[in-house]
Design an enzyme around this catalytic site. Structure first.
Site, mmCIF file in Angstrom:
data_model
loop_
_atom_site.group_PDB
_atom_site.id
_atom_site.type_symbol
_atom_site.label_atom_id
_atom_site.label_comp_id
_atom_site.label_asym_id
_atom_site.label_seq_id
_atom_site.Cartn_x
_atom_site.Cartn_y
_atom_site.Cartn_z
ATOM 1 N N HIS A 45 -9.733 11.866 4.238
ATOM 2 C CA HIS A 45 -8.250 11.766 4.108
ATOM 3 C C HIS A 45 -7.923 10.244 4.809
ATOM 4 O O HIS A 45 -8.390 9.461 5.651
ATOM 5 C CB HIS A 45 -7.377 12.330 5.227
ATOM 6 C CG HIS A 45 -5.928 12.507 4.752
ATOM 7 N ND1 HIS A 45 -4.953 11.752 4.568
ATOM 8 C CD2 HIS A 45 -5.031 12.435 6.397
ATOM 9 C CE1 HIS A 45 -3.969 11.048 4.334
ATOM 10 N NE2 HIS A 45 -3.993 11.682 5.932
ATOM 11 N N ASN A 82 -1.455 5.836 4.366
ATOM 12 C CA ASN A 82 -2.047 6.476 4.376
ATOM 13 C C ASN A 82 -0.448 7.471 3.507
ATOM 14 O O ASN A 82 0.157 7.115 3.237
ATOM 15 C CB ASN A 82 -1.518 6.870 5.710
ATOM 16 C CG ASN A 82 -1.744 8.925 5.689
ATOM 17 O OD1 ASN A 82 -1.682 9.723 4.817
ATOM 18 N ND2 ASN A 82 -1.225 9.274 6.357
ATOM 19 N N CYS A 115 -1.312 16.117 4.344
ATOM 20 C CA CYS A 115 -2.245 15.466 3.456
ATOM 21 C C CYS A 115 -3.251 16.503 3.082
ATOM 22 O O CYS A 115 -4.403 16.053 2.834
ATOM 23 C CB CYS A 115 -3.245 14.598 4.796
ATOM 24 S SG CYS A 115 -1.719 13.416 5.380
HETATM 25 N N1 ACO Z 1 2.922 -2.690 15.923
HETATM 26 C C1 ACO Z 1 3.283 -3.152 17.411
HETATM 27 N N2 ACO Z 1 3.062 -2.537 18.621
HETATM 28 C C2 ACO Z 1 2.634 -1.192 18.030
HETATM 29 C C3 ACO Z 1 3.646 -0.577 17.097
HETATM 30 C C4 ACO Z 1 3.124 -1.178 15.635
HETATM 31 N N3 ACO Z 1 3.343 -0.647 14.956
HETATM 32 N N4 ACO Z 1 3.435 0.587 16.833
HETATM 33 C C5 ACO Z 1 3.301 1.153 18.315
HETATM 34 N N5 ACO Z 1 2.853 0.259 19.109
HETATM 35 C C6 ACO Z 1 2.490 -0.073 20.183
HETATM 36 C C7 ACO Z 1 3.610 1.572 21.502
HETATM 37 O O1 ACO Z 1 4.470 1.083 21.554
HETATM 38 C C8 ACO Z 1 2.307 0.940 22.688
HETATM 39 O O2 ACO Z 1 3.419 0.282 23.323
HETATM 40 P P1 ACO Z 1 3.414 0.283 25.060
HETATM 41 O O3 ACO Z 1 2.249 0.740 25.456
HETATM 42 O O4 ACO Z 1 4.103 -1.309 25.454
HETATM 43 O O5 ACO Z 1 4.049 1.482 25.290
HETATM 44 C C9 ACO Z 1 1.383 0.186 22.045
HETATM 45 O O6 ACO Z 1 1.298 -0.086 20.740
HETATM 46 C C10 ACO Z 1 0.246 1.818 22.045
HETATM 47 O O7 ACO Z 1 1.347 2.622 21.425
HETATM 48 P P2 ACO Z 1 0.210 3.779 20.809
HETATM 49 O O8 ACO Z 1 1.024 5.331 20.504
HETATM 50 O O9 ACO Z 1 -0.787 4.873 22.044
HETATM 51 O O10 ACO Z 1 -1.183 3.569 19.742
HETATM 52 P P3 ACO Z 1 -2.461 4.168 19.349
HETATM 53 O O11 ACO Z 1 -3.685 3.734 19.641
HETATM 54 O O12 ACO Z 1 -2.134 5.587 19.037
HETATM 55 O O13 ACO Z 1 -2.039 3.853 17.556
HETATM 56 C C11 ACO Z 1 -1.165 5.245 15.676
HETATM 57 C C12 ACO Z 1 -0.846 4.975 16.992
HETATM 58 C C13 ACO Z 1 -1.440 4.872 15.080
HETATM 59 C C14 ACO Z 1 -0.091 6.482 14.922
HETATM 60 C C15 ACO Z 1 -2.084 6.072 16.184
HETATM 61 O O14 ACO Z 1 -1.676 6.878 17.416
HETATM 62 C C16 ACO Z 1 -2.805 7.620 15.247
HETATM 63 O O15 ACO Z 1 -3.416 6.517 13.925
HETATM 64 N N6 ACO Z 1 -2.282 8.398 15.262
HETATM 65 C C17 ACO Z 1 -2.710 9.570 14.094
HETATM 66 C C18 ACO Z 1 -1.634 9.216 12.754
HETATM 67 C C19 ACO Z 1 -2.371 10.204 11.936
HETATM 68 O O16 ACO Z 1 -3.347 10.690 11.369
HETATM 69 N N7 ACO Z 1 -1.048 10.056 11.130
HETATM 70 C C20 ACO Z 1 -1.507 11.459 9.689
HETATM 71 C C21 ACO Z 1 -0.945 12.643 9.671
HETATM 72 S S1 ACO Z 1 0.067 12.194 8.447
HETATM 73 C C22 ACO Z 1 0.493 13.762 7.717
HETATM 74 O O17 ACO Z 1 -0.200 14.474 7.137
HETATM 75 C C23 ACO Z 1 2.394 13.476 6.932
#
Ligand code: ACO
Length: 317
Positions: A244, A274, A110
């Site tokens: 980004h 993204n 990214c």
């Molecule tokens: N829909 C519903 N529930 C979901 C989903 C979904 N799509 N995805 C995860 N959940 C659930 C999980 O299973 C978990 O449930 P549980 O509590 O029963 O176990 C709950 O939601 C919370 O999950 P977390 O992983 O803790 O959620 P978080 O708030 O951390 O959000 C996310 C996840 C969106 C991936 C976040 O961590 C994030 O944005 N991280 C950064 C990603 C990023 O910036 N990527 C960029 C780089 S990509 C590249 O370079 C190629």
């Protein structure tokens, strides 16, 4: 010798996939994706290759720059989803637009567009280059696990480009790499060697979301402070920050830590998700075409991603 941006362009495929569409495929819903990521819909290619997306963005940037493809002396494309390892996406773009110059790809996930922009700036500083075309292009839909709700809801396809020329508008830049394949990776997949004995991971995005999140917030705040220091300004002198587009909560948290109002951050994650190395380039093009930039405005571009990597620069428009 530095550079100035003389034209920008972007392109996203026509097909829109909404959060409701995704909730038919995996156990998710519009409310979770909107609140936790900030995406409402993303574009997905049904027939265009990564190079096709790159070509359309490139043609728009070249047109905006008011030059012809023959006047390009360099093409650098950032991508992690090239159609082939060889030829490079940049080489395919070169052929499609009728350019004659050297062309190559770089990979920094990214952060790729900013690494490519800095590479073009270094080539221009060396001398002998009148115009360089810098592209970020991705077809991430190809490398997603469409059964994994924690990754497939985040990403989208698209491309953005900029034509740069010698100038003095690219004030400062900073590139950062923290080598690591544990937090965020796209393994290249199973090879063909009958001799290789190790297990090969599957070709798909693998991400530890919360670690990526923490890395992202830290890098945006540290990088913006650092490039502001390098430019001899304070972050609040930046008219816009083009980040980004990974997660609107990441940007919101970074904005609060920096004490910069959210209105100054360019946001389009709601519409495109993204798009990795295309994301800053698409956002910059939309900012330029909105007419919001005046000559002399200070803007920062910043990105983070796989590598792990991050980058930031300050441009005087
Ligand atoms: N829909 C519903 N529930 C979901 C989903 C979904 N799509 N995805 C995860 N959940 C659930 C999980 O299973 C978990 O449930 P549980 O509590 O029963 O176990 C709950 O939601 C919370 O999950 P977390 O992983 O803790 O959620 P978080 O708030 O951390 O959000 C996310 C996840 C969106 C991936 C976040 O961590 C994030 O944005 N991280 C950064 C990603 C990023 O910036 N990527 C960029 C780089 S990509 C590249 O370079 C190629």
């Amino acid at each position: 010798m530095s550079i100035r941006i003389i034209g920008t362009g972007s392109y996203v495929p026509e097909k829109t996939v909404t959060n409701d569409d995704l909730s038919q495929m995996v156990d998710t819903n519009d409310e979770w994706i909107t609140q936790r990521v900030g995406v409402k819909e993303r574009r997905v290619s049904v027939s265009e290759t990564t190079a096709d997306l790159a070509v359309k963005a490139a043609q728009r940037a070249i047109e905006a720059a008011g030059i012809s493809a023959e006047e390009l002396d360099l093409i650098v494309t950032a991508t992690v989803t090239g159609d082939s390892l060889c030829p490079s996406t940049a080489a395919l773009v070169q052929a499609a637009i009728g350019a004659k110059c050297p062309a190559f790809d770089i990979s920094s996930a990214c952060s790729g567009f900013l690494f490519a922009l800095d590479t073009a700036a270094a080539f221009i500083a060396r001398g002998g280059i009148r115009h360089a075309l810098v592209i970020g292009a991705e077809r991430l839909s190809r490398v997603l696990d469409w059964t994994d709700r924690s990754t497939c809801v985040i990403f989208g396809d698209g491309a953005g480009a900029a034509v740069v020329a010698p100038g003095d508008n690219y004030l400062v830049s900073h590139l950062f790499t923290q080598g690591n394949d544990d937090v965020l990776s796209i393994p290249a997949g199973k090879g063909n060697s009958p001799f290789y004995e190790r297990e090969e991971p599957v070709y798909k995005v693998v991400m530890k979301g919360q670690e990526t999140f923490r890395f992202a917030v830290r890098r945006i705040t540290d990088d913006i402070r650092l490039v502001s220091d390098m430019a001899g300004i304070t972050p609040d002198q930046l008219k816009y920050i083009v980040p980004h587009q990974a997660n609107s909560r990441i940007i919101d948290l970074a904005a609060r830590k920096l004490g910069i109002p959210m209105e100054r951050f360019v946001l389009n994650i709601e519409r495109y998700g993204n798009t990795s190395s295309a994301s800053v380039a698409i956002s910059l093009d939309e900012l330029v075409r909105s007419g919001a930039l005046q000559p002399g405005d200070l803007i920062a571009l910043c990105a983070f991603g796989g590598g792990l990597s991050s980058a930031a620069c300050i441009i005087r428009w």
